[in-house]
Scaffold this motif. Structure first.
Motif, PDB file in Angstrom:
ATOM      1  N   LEU A  44       1.471   8.721   4.414  1.00 11.72           N
ATOM      2  CA  LEU A  44       2.798   8.112   4.327  1.00 11.72           C
ATOM      3  C   LEU A  44       3.685   8.467   5.530  1.00 11.72           C
ATOM      4  O   LEU A  44       4.791   7.952   5.652  1.00 11.72           O
ATOM      5  CB  LEU A  44       3.496   8.544   3.030  1.00 11.72           C
ATOM      6  N   GLY A  45       3.180   9.370   6.362  1.00 16.01           N
ATOM      7  CA  GLY A  45       3.953   9.781   7.539  1.00 16.01           C
ATOM      8  C   GLY A  45       5.091  10.717   7.217  1.00 16.01           C
ATOM      9  O   GLY A  45       6.096  10.749   7.918  1.00 16.01           O
ATOM     10  N   LEU A  46       4.934  11.486   6.156  1.00 16.61           N
ATOM     11  CA  LEU A  46       5.992  12.431   5.753  1.00 16.61           C
ATOM     12  C   LEU A  46       5.770  13.804   6.344  1.00 16.61           C
ATOM     13  O   LEU A  46       4.738  14.259   6.610  1.00 16.61           O
ATOM     14  CB  LEU A  46       6.068  12.538   4.216  1.00 16.61           C
ATOM     15  N   MET A  81       0.808  -1.210   0.000  1.00 18.91           N
ATOM     16  CA  MET A  81       0.000   0.000   0.000  1.00 18.91           C
ATOM     17  C   MET A  81       0.851   1.274   0.000  1.00 18.91           C
ATOM     18  O   MET A  81       0.561   2.183  -0.742  1.00 18.91           O
ATOM     19  CB  MET A  81      -0.966  -0.033   1.192  1.00 18.91           C
ATOM     20  N   PRO A  82       1.928   1.342   0.821  1.00 20.32           N
ATOM     21  CA  PRO A  82       2.753   2.549   0.790  1.00 20.32           C
ATOM     22  C   PRO A  82       3.343   2.815  -0.592  1.00 20.32           C
ATOM     23  O   PRO A  82       3.494   3.966  -0.986  1.00 20.32           O
ATOM     24  CB  PRO A  82       3.853   2.275   1.822  1.00 20.32           C
ATOM     25  N   ARG A  83       3.650   1.760  -1.330  1.00 21.72           N
ATOM     26  CA  ARG A  83       4.212   1.946  -2.670  1.00 21.72           C
ATOM     27  C   ARG A  83       3.185   2.620  -3.574  1.00 21.72           C
ATOM     28  O   ARG A  83       3.521   3.529  -4.338  1.00 21.72           O
ATOM     29  CB  ARG A  83       4.646   0.594  -3.240  1.00 21.72           C
ATOM     30  N   ILE A  84       1.953   2.181  -3.484  1.00 17.21           N
ATOM     31  CA  ILE A  84       0.888   2.774  -4.299  1.00 17.21           C
ATOM     32  C   ILE A  84       0.673   4.231  -3.898  1.00 17.21           C
ATOM     33  O   ILE A  84       0.531   5.102  -4.764  1.00 17.21           O
ATOM     34  CB  ILE A  84      -0.418   1.970  -4.161  1.00 17.21           C
ATOM     35  N   LEU A  85       0.689   4.502  -2.593  1.00 14.61           N
ATOM     36  CA  LEU A  85       0.543   5.881  -2.128  1.00 14.61           C
ATOM     37  C   LEU A  85       1.699   6.747  -2.611  1.00 14.61           C
ATOM     38  O   LEU A  85       1.505   7.886  -3.027  1.00 14.61           O
ATOM     39  CB  LEU A  85       0.448   5.928  -0.605  1.00 14.61           C
ATOM     40  N   GLN A  86       2.919   6.200  -2.561  1.00 15.36           N
ATOM     41  CA  GLN A  86       4.089   6.953  -3.010  1.00 15.36           C
ATOM     42  C   GLN A  86       4.004   7.240  -4.510  1.00 15.36           C
ATOM     43  O   GLN A  86       4.329   8.341  -4.958  1.00 15.36           O
ATOM     44  CB  GLN A  86       5.383   6.202  -2.689  1.00 15.36           C
ATOM     45  N   GLU A  87       3.548   6.263  -5.276  1.00 19.30           N
ATOM     46  CA  GLU A  87       3.394   6.483  -6.720  1.00 19.30           C
ATOM     47  C   GLU A  87       2.366   7.575  -6.989  1.00 19.30           C
ATOM     48  O   GLU A  87       2.572   8.421  -7.863  1.00 19.30           O
ATOM     49  CB  GLU A  87       2.985   5.187  -7.408  1.00 19.30           C
ATOM     50  N   GLU A 117      -4.614  17.127  -1.965  1.00 23.78           N
ATOM     51  CA  GLU A 117      -4.390  15.700  -2.143  1.00 23.78           C
ATOM     52  C   GLU A 117      -2.962  15.320  -1.765  1.00 23.78           C
ATOM     53  O   GLU A 117      -2.718  14.307  -1.105  1.00 23.78           O
ATOM     54  CB  GLU A 117      -4.685  15.288  -3.587  1.00 23.78           C
ATOM     55  N   ARG A 118      -2.005  16.157  -2.159  1.00 23.67           N
ATOM     56  CA  ARG A 118      -0.600  15.906  -1.816  1.00 23.67           C
ATOM     57  C   ARG A 118      -0.416  15.888  -0.302  1.00 23.67           C
ATOM     58  O   ARG A 118       0.238  14.997   0.245  1.00 23.67           O
ATOM     59  CB  ARG A 118       0.294  16.970  -2.442  1.00 23.67           C
ATOM     60  N   ASP A 119      -1.026  16.852   0.391  1.00 20.65           N
ATOM     61  CA  ASP A 119      -0.905  16.894   1.840  1.00 20.65           C
ATOM     62  C   ASP A 119      -1.507  15.662   2.487  1.00 20.65           C
ATOM     63  O   ASP A 119      -0.934  15.092   3.421  1.00 20.65           O
ATOM     64  CB  ASP A 119      -1.566  18.161   2.393  1.00 20.65           C
ATOM     65  N   ALA A 120      -2.658  15.217   1.985  1.00 28.21           N
ATOM     66  CA  ALA A 120      -3.307  14.019   2.524  1.00 28.21           C
ATOM     67  C   ALA A 120      -2.435  12.786   2.296  1.00 28.21           C
ATOM     68  O   ALA A 120      -2.274  11.956   3.197  1.00 28.21           O
ATOM     69  CB  ALA A 120      -4.674  13.840   1.897  1.00 28.21           C
ATOM     70  N   LEU A 121      -1.854  12.674   1.119  1.00 29.46           N
ATOM     71  CA  LEU A 121      -0.980  11.533   0.821  1.00 29.46           C
ATOM     72  C   LEU A 121       0.264  11.553   1.706  1.00 29.46           C
ATOM     73  O   LEU A 121       0.696  10.509   2.201  1.00 29.46           O
ATOM     74  CB  LEU A 121      -0.583  11.528  -0.660  1.00 29.46           C
ATOM     75  N   ARG A 122       0.815  12.728   1.904  1.00 30.75           N
ATOM     76  CA  ARG A 122       1.994  12.836   2.770  1.00 30.75           C
ATOM     77  C   ARG A 122       1.662  12.424   4.198  1.00 30.75           C
ATOM     78  O   ARG A 122       2.459  11.745   4.857  1.00 30.75           O
ATOM     79  CB  ARG A 122       2.542  14.270   2.759  1.00 30.75           C
ATOM     80  N   ARG A 123       0.490  12.836   4.682  1.00 25.13           N
ATOM     81  CA  ARG A 123       0.086  12.432   6.027  1.00 25.13           C
ATOM     82  C   ARG A 123      -0.062  10.911   6.108  1.00 25.13           C
ATOM     83  O   ARG A 123       0.367  10.295   7.086  1.00 25.13           O
ATOM     84  CB  ARG A 123      -1.227  13.109   6.419  1.00 25.13           C
TER      85      ARG A 123
END
Length: 72
Positions: A70-72, A1-7, A62-68
């Protein structure tokens, strides 16, 4: 799942970059050519700029949500 989120995050960041590059090019074009434009051209340009700005805001959210996620 993290890989998909990172992509997806990578894709969103590329889209943001493209929109920002387009925005800069359009503002440069406005400065060069706007004296030749009709009122309709100016209205169309403003509507396009507004729609693009709205899209960028959505992508930033969306970028902010994805970063959250992923724990970035």
């Amino acid at each position: 799942m993290p890989r998909i989120l990172q992509e997806r995050l990578d894709q969103v960041e590329r889209e943001i970059e493209l929109y920002l590059e387009f925005d800069k090019a359009e503002k440069d074009r406005l400065n060069r050519e706007s004296y030749l434009w009709t009122a309709e051209d100016r209205i169309e340009w403003q509507e396009t700029q507004s729609a693009n700005a709205q899209r960028v805001r959505g992508l930033l959210e969306e970028r902010d949500a994805l970063r959250r996620q992923l724990g970035l």
